[in-house]
Every structure is written in C-alpha cells, then in structure tokens.
Write a protein that holds these residues in place. Structure first.
Motif, PDB file in Angstrom:
ATOM      1  N   UNK A   1     -53.639  67.270   2.671  1.00 59.21           N
ATOM      2  CA  UNK A   1     -53.742  66.816   1.278  1.00 59.21           C
ATOM      3  C   UNK A   1     -52.545  67.257   0.451  1.00 59.21           C
ATOM      4  N   UNK A   2     -51.975  68.418   0.771  1.00 55.81           N
ATOM      5  CA  UNK A   2     -50.917  68.997  -0.066  1.00 55.81           C
ATOM      6  C   UNK A   2     -49.532  68.502   0.326  1.00 55.81           C
ATOM      7  N   UNK A   3     -49.185  68.638   1.587  1.00 51.59           N
ATOM      8  CA  UNK A   3     -47.808  68.359   2.005  1.00 51.59           C
ATOM      9  C   UNK A   3     -47.358  66.925   1.748  1.00 51.59           C
ATOM     10  N   UNK A   4     -48.180  65.887   2.055  1.00 54.47           N
ATOM     11  CA  UNK A   4     -47.695  64.515   1.825  1.00 54.47           C
ATOM     12  C   UNK A   4     -47.486  64.166   0.352  1.00 54.47           C
ATOM     13  N   UNK A   5     -48.028  64.964  -0.574  1.00 57.15           N
ATOM     14  CA  UNK A   5     -47.866  64.675  -1.996  1.00 57.15           C
ATOM     15  C   UNK A   5     -46.455  64.995  -2.495  1.00 57.15           C
ATOM     16  N   UNK A   6     -45.696  65.773  -1.726  1.00 60.93           N
ATOM     17  CA  UNK A   6     -44.369  66.179  -2.170  1.00 60.93           C
ATOM     18  C   UNK A   6     -43.439  64.980  -2.394  1.00 60.93           C
ATOM     19  N   UNK A   7     -43.421  64.068  -1.455  1.00 60.08           N
ATOM     20  CA  UNK A   7     -42.466  62.958  -1.530  1.00 60.08           C
ATOM     21  C   UNK A   7     -42.734  62.039  -2.715  1.00 60.08           C
ATOM     22  N   UNK A   8     -43.971  61.532  -2.926  1.00 61.82           N
ATOM     23  CA  UNK A   8     -44.179  60.652  -4.092  1.00 61.82           C
ATOM     24  C   UNK A   8     -43.950  61.359  -5.414  1.00 61.82           C
TER      25      UNK A   8
ATOM     26  N   UNK B   1     -39.729  62.103 -21.419  1.00 59.18           N
ATOM     27  CA  UNK B   1     -40.515  63.256 -21.829  1.00 59.18           C
ATOM     28  C   UNK B   1     -41.653  63.521 -20.844  1.00 59.18           C
ATOM     29  N   UNK B   2     -42.300  62.468 -20.363  1.00 53.63           N
ATOM     30  CA  UNK B   2     -43.374  62.628 -19.385  1.00 53.63           C
ATOM     31  C   UNK B   2     -42.809  63.104 -18.056  1.00 53.63           C
ATOM     32  N   UNK B   3     -41.583  62.693 -17.733  1.00 50.32           N
ATOM     33  CA  UNK B   3     -40.957  63.149 -16.491  1.00 50.32           C
ATOM     34  C   UNK B   3     -40.755  64.664 -16.505  1.00 50.32           C
ATOM     35  N   UNK B   4     -40.508  65.219 -17.686  1.00 48.02           N
ATOM     36  CA  UNK B   4     -40.387  66.683 -17.781  1.00 48.02           C
ATOM     37  C   UNK B   4     -41.715  67.352 -17.457  1.00 48.02           C
ATOM     38  N   UNK B   5     -42.801  66.766 -17.910  1.00 51.93           N
ATOM     39  CA  UNK B   5     -44.115  67.300 -17.560  1.00 51.93           C
ATOM     40  C   UNK B   5     -44.349  67.231 -16.049  1.00 51.93           C
ATOM     41  N   UNK B   6     -43.932  66.126 -15.443  1.00 54.95           N
ATOM     42  CA  UNK B   6     -44.081  65.983 -13.999  1.00 54.95           C
ATOM     43  C   UNK B   6     -43.265  67.030 -13.246  1.00 54.95           C
ATOM     44  N   UNK B   7     -42.128  67.442 -13.801  1.00 53.65           N
ATOM     45  CA  UNK B   7     -41.330  68.480 -13.146  1.00 53.65           C
ATOM     46  C   UNK B   7     -42.109  69.787 -13.051  1.00 53.65           C
ATOM     47  N   UNK B   8     -42.838  70.105 -14.105  1.00 58.01           N
ATOM     48  CA  UNK B   8     -43.658  71.314 -14.079  1.00 58.01           C
ATOM     49  C   UNK B   8     -44.752  71.212 -13.017  1.00 58.01           C
ATOM     50  N   UNK B   9     -45.359  70.046 -12.908  1.00 58.06           N
ATOM     51  CA  UNK B   9     -46.371  69.837 -11.866  1.00 58.06           C
ATOM     52  C   UNK B   9     -45.745  69.974 -10.482  1.00 58.06           C
ATOM     53  N   UNK B  10     -44.555  69.439 -10.326  1.00 59.10           N
ATOM     54  CA  UNK B  10     -43.871  69.519  -9.038  1.00 59.10           C
ATOM     55  C   UNK B  10     -43.560  70.964  -8.663  1.00 59.10           C
ATOM     56  N   UNK B  11     -43.200  71.790  -9.641  1.00 61.34           N
ATOM     57  CA  UNK B  11     -42.960  73.211  -9.366  1.00 61.34           C
ATOM     58  C   UNK B  11     -44.214  73.890  -8.831  1.00 61.34           C
ATOM     59  N   UNK B  12     -45.363  73.582  -9.432  1.00 67.31           N
ATOM     60  CA  UNK B  12     -46.621  74.151  -8.948  1.00 67.31           C
ATOM     61  C   UNK B  12     -46.920  73.678  -7.527  1.00 67.31           C
ATOM     62  N   UNK B  13     -46.633  72.412  -7.258  1.00 73.89           N
ATOM     63  CA  UNK B  13     -46.888  71.875  -5.925  1.00 73.89           C
ATOM     64  C   UNK B  13     -45.991  72.543  -4.887  1.00 73.89           C
ATOM     65  N   UNK B  14     -44.737  72.773  -5.234  1.00 77.29           N
ATOM     66  CA  UNK B  14     -43.804  73.409  -4.298  1.00 77.29           C
ATOM     67  C   UNK B  14     -44.295  74.812  -3.938  1.00 77.29           C
ATOM     68  N   UNK B  15     -44.740  75.560  -4.927  1.00 79.50           N
ATOM     69  CA  UNK B  15     -45.255  76.903  -4.646  1.00 79.50           C
ATOM     70  C   UNK B  15     -46.514  76.842  -3.783  1.00 79.50           C
ATOM     71  N   UNK B  16     -47.351  75.846  -4.042  1.00 82.38           N
ATOM     72  CA  UNK B  16     -48.563  75.693  -3.231  1.00 82.38           C
ATOM     73  C   UNK B  16     -48.218  75.359  -1.786  1.00 82.38           C
TER      74      UNK B  16
ATOM     75  N   UNK C   1     -45.503  76.185  -0.198  1.00 79.59           N
ATOM     76  CA  UNK C   1     -44.984  77.405   0.423  1.00 79.59           C
ATOM     77  C   UNK C   1     -46.115  78.341   0.831  1.00 79.59           C
ATOM     78  N   UNK C   2     -47.128  78.464  -0.027  1.00 80.20           N
ATOM     79  CA  UNK C   2     -48.273  79.317   0.309  1.00 80.20           C
ATOM     80  C   UNK C   2     -49.051  78.771   1.496  1.00 80.20           C
ATOM     81  N   UNK C   3     -49.210  77.455   1.549  1.00 80.62           N
ATOM     82  CA  UNK C   3     -49.940  76.845   2.659  1.00 80.62           C
ATOM     83  C   UNK C   3     -49.213  77.091   3.977  1.00 80.62           C
ATOM     84  N   UNK C   4     -47.907  76.913   3.979  1.00 77.94           N
ATOM     85  CA  UNK C   4     -47.130  77.134   5.201  1.00 77.94           C
ATOM     86  C   UNK C   4     -47.183  78.606   5.610  1.00 77.94           C
TER      87      UNK C   4
END
Length: 380
Positions: free
Chosen positions: A253-260, A275-290, A292-295
């Motif tokens: 569920x987590x890893x394939x979400x990185x690309x889209x 402006x919304x893209x900046x919000x998405x960047x914050x979400x992407x940072x959380x996903x990247x950390x997640x 890393x934790x999963x791996x």
C-alpha cells in the motif's frame, strides 16, 4: 345453473386465495432471487456544493449540484461514494462525463496507486491502511486492514470513492469545511486533504507495527519461561512469519504511492495549483519517511527471522549432542553385556564368586566417568 354447480363454483373461488395465502406463509417455499425487490440503498455518502470555500445550504442531487457549480467561477461539487455498484456508478459517470476505464476501476477494489489523465479529468487511486488493535500477536492475528480510495478530479467537481473502512473521509470533509481558505482553492484542495489523511494514517500504522516488531524481537531472544515447552519454538517462528506477511501487505500500500505522488509534486499535472502543490510536497515528505521506516522494519524482521532459524538449528544441534552422549553411556552397558552374553565355556571371571558384582561395578564406574566428561564438555 343448479344449486350444486353454484356451490362448487363458490368453493373453488374461495379455495384459490386460501391456497395463495398458504404458499406465502409456508416456510417450505423459498423466495427466488427474481422475486426479491431491487436494492434502493444508495452508495452516496454525501453530496455538497461549495462556492468560494463555503458549503451551500440544502440537499443536492449531484446533477443539479454540478449545473450550479458551473455557473460559478469558484464553485465545485464534492460527491462522496462508498463501494458503489456498477449501475449507480454508470449514472454518475454519464452526468460527469467520466472515462469508462476509470469507472471500471472505481467499481472494482484493490487498485494499484496511480494518477492518470483523461481529457479534462484526472483519475487518482490510493491504497489505504489501518492498524488493527490486538491484545497479543499470534500466528493468525490481523495487524493491517487495507482498502482503497479513488478520486475523479475535474474543473468543477471531485468524486471520492472509498472501498473498505481503513480510512474514513467524513472527518476530512468536516475539517475542510472549517478551513475555508484551503477549500476555496477548488477540487485539488480536497484531493490534497484526502491524500494527507491517507498518508497520516499510514504514519500511525508504521509506528504501531514498529512496536509489534520490538515485542516480537524481545520474545525471540528471551528465554522460554519454565524451560523449553513443546511447540514454543515453532509458535515464535509462526508469529514472525505472520508479522512479516502483514508488513508485506502494508508495504504494497505504501511503496507504490511514491511514484504518483512524486508526479503531482514535480508538476507533471499542470492543472494542480502551485499553492496546492506545496501542500502535496509536505505530504510527500511524510510518505518518504514512512517508506524508509517500512523498509527498515522489513530488514529487522528478516534479521529476526534468520536469528530465530539459527536458534532453532543450535537447539537441534544441542539435542543431538545430548542424545549422542546418552547413547555413548548406554553403549558401555550394551558392549559389556554383549560380551558376557556370548556362549563360550572359557571366559574370564565366569566362575569367580565376585564376577557379577565386579562387572556391574565396572559398568557403573565407566558410565559415571563418561557422564562427568560429557557434562564438563557441555554435551549434557
């Protein structure tokens, strides 16, 4: 018509409704699927019209809401669906002019995370996950529950489709309606809020799984209480395997979400406001950390599993050494008894009065010396 004929006609006329009522009330007559009325339960959880970030009063049909949204520059309609059927989804697709391939994916669950562009509409899918509370991790415990969230995003509408209960969207709508400055940015603001909620739940899930990994790690490397109970080593391995399977489900569920999500952040979709893209960047940072934790947790579980298998091999080797030691002690008695069990007339000490006690003493002393030697070497 005679009186007898009239009486017979009345009897037959009265018998027909009685037989019909008997068929209705009879428990032996099962109802067929064709006779069941069609379900009228709608999959629409909520449908609302928003203008400049403010929800418009009243109850809206999605077609009327869409027509009203198109009359306003900053108006859009948000339709929330829960596991829609093919018929209702087809009607919605005709109203909003949705692509048939995307509609087919929306009806079927377990879609891989992706972002696809269809003419003037964007289709986005995500896997959702939720941690399942449990008192103790066993070989059959469910740790992660997964589902799907799909979004149709257009200029004046967003349609969210949810499969499963891993991530509920009602709190997202409630929170957004309080943040009017974000909601005023249009459908992509809703897409951001939904994505942010999905990823935040994933962060909570990985934190809970990390605690399970720590517990299973302590169990594997801690000694068994009251000695080695039968089957305990196998149970530990089964628990590690179960946690590994649940982590793999969460990983899908987590890893394939990185690309889209990276495509949205990098500007591959021009219709996403900056402006919304900046919000998405914050979400992407959380996903990247997640991710890393999963791996990291995956590597830890693999190490724990390998360590447990090594422990099993060592335990088996220790058992074999104990068996070999006791077999060596028993060999003394077997060899001496075998020698004196041969039928020869001339054998040493056979006629001696103290021959039997002497041989028994010899075997006991030899066994005691072997036992001491094996204990000193750690075999017993």
């Amino acid at each position: 018509m005679t009186d007898e004929q009239l009486t017979g006609s009345l009897s037959r006329a009265l018998a027909r409704p009685v037989r019909a009522m008997s068929r209705i009330l009879s428990p032996a007559a099962p109802a067929t699927a064709a006779s069941e009325p069609p379900s009228t339960v709608s999959s629409i959880v909520d449908c609302a019209l928003y203008v400049d970030g403010v929800r418009q009063p009243g109850s809206w049909h999605y077609a009327e809401a869409l027509a009203a949204a198109r009359r306003h520059r900053h108006g859009f309609v948000w339709v929330g669906l829960k596991e829609p059927g093919a018929g209702e989804m087809a009607a919605i697709a005709e109203t909003f002019q949705l692509h048939e391939l995307a509609v087919e994916d929306a009806v079927n669950s377990s879609q891989r995370p992706k972002v696809e562009r269809y003419s003037d509409m964007t289709f986005m899918t995500m896997r959702t996950a939720r941690y399942v509370e449990h008192d103790e991790l066993t070989e059959s415990s469910e740790v992660v529950e997964t589902g799907d969230v799909l979004m149709f995003i257009g200029e004046h509408f967003i349609i969210t489709v949810r499969h499963g209960d891993a991530c509920r969207l009602t709190p997202v709508r409630t929170d957004l309606e309080r943040r009017r400055e974000v909601l005023a940015r249009g459908p992509w603001a809703v897409a951001y809020a939904v994505t942010d909620t999905v990823v935040d739940v994933m962060v909570e899930v990985v934190a809970a799984i990390e605690e399970d990994v720590a517990i299973i790690e302590d169990q594997v490397f801690s000694p068994l209480k009251g000695g080695k109970a039968k089957g305990k080593g196998t149970d530990r391995i089964q628990r590690v395997y179960q946690l590994k399977r649940e982590l793999m489900e969460f990983k899908r569920a987590v890893l394939p979400l990185q690309r889209p999500l990276a495509g949205v952040v990098s500007g591959q979709l021009a219709e996403v406001p900056e402006e919304i893209r900046r919000y998405f960047r914050d979400v992407n940072d959380h996903l990247v950390r997640t991710v890393e934790q999963v791996l990291y947790l995956d590597d830890v579980i693999n190490s724990v599993l390998q360590a447990r298998l090594a422990q099993v091999s060592v335990d088996q080797n220790n058992d074999m050494r104990k068996i070999a030691a006791w077999a060596g002690i028993a060999a003394v008695w077997t060899s001496v008894a075998g020698v004196y069990g041969m039928n020869f007339d001339f054998m040493p000490e056979t006629k001696w009065v103290f021959g039997y006690p002497g041989v028994m003493t010899l075997m006991v002393v030899a066994s005691a010396l072997l036992y001491r030697a094996f204990r000193k070497s750690g075999w017993l």
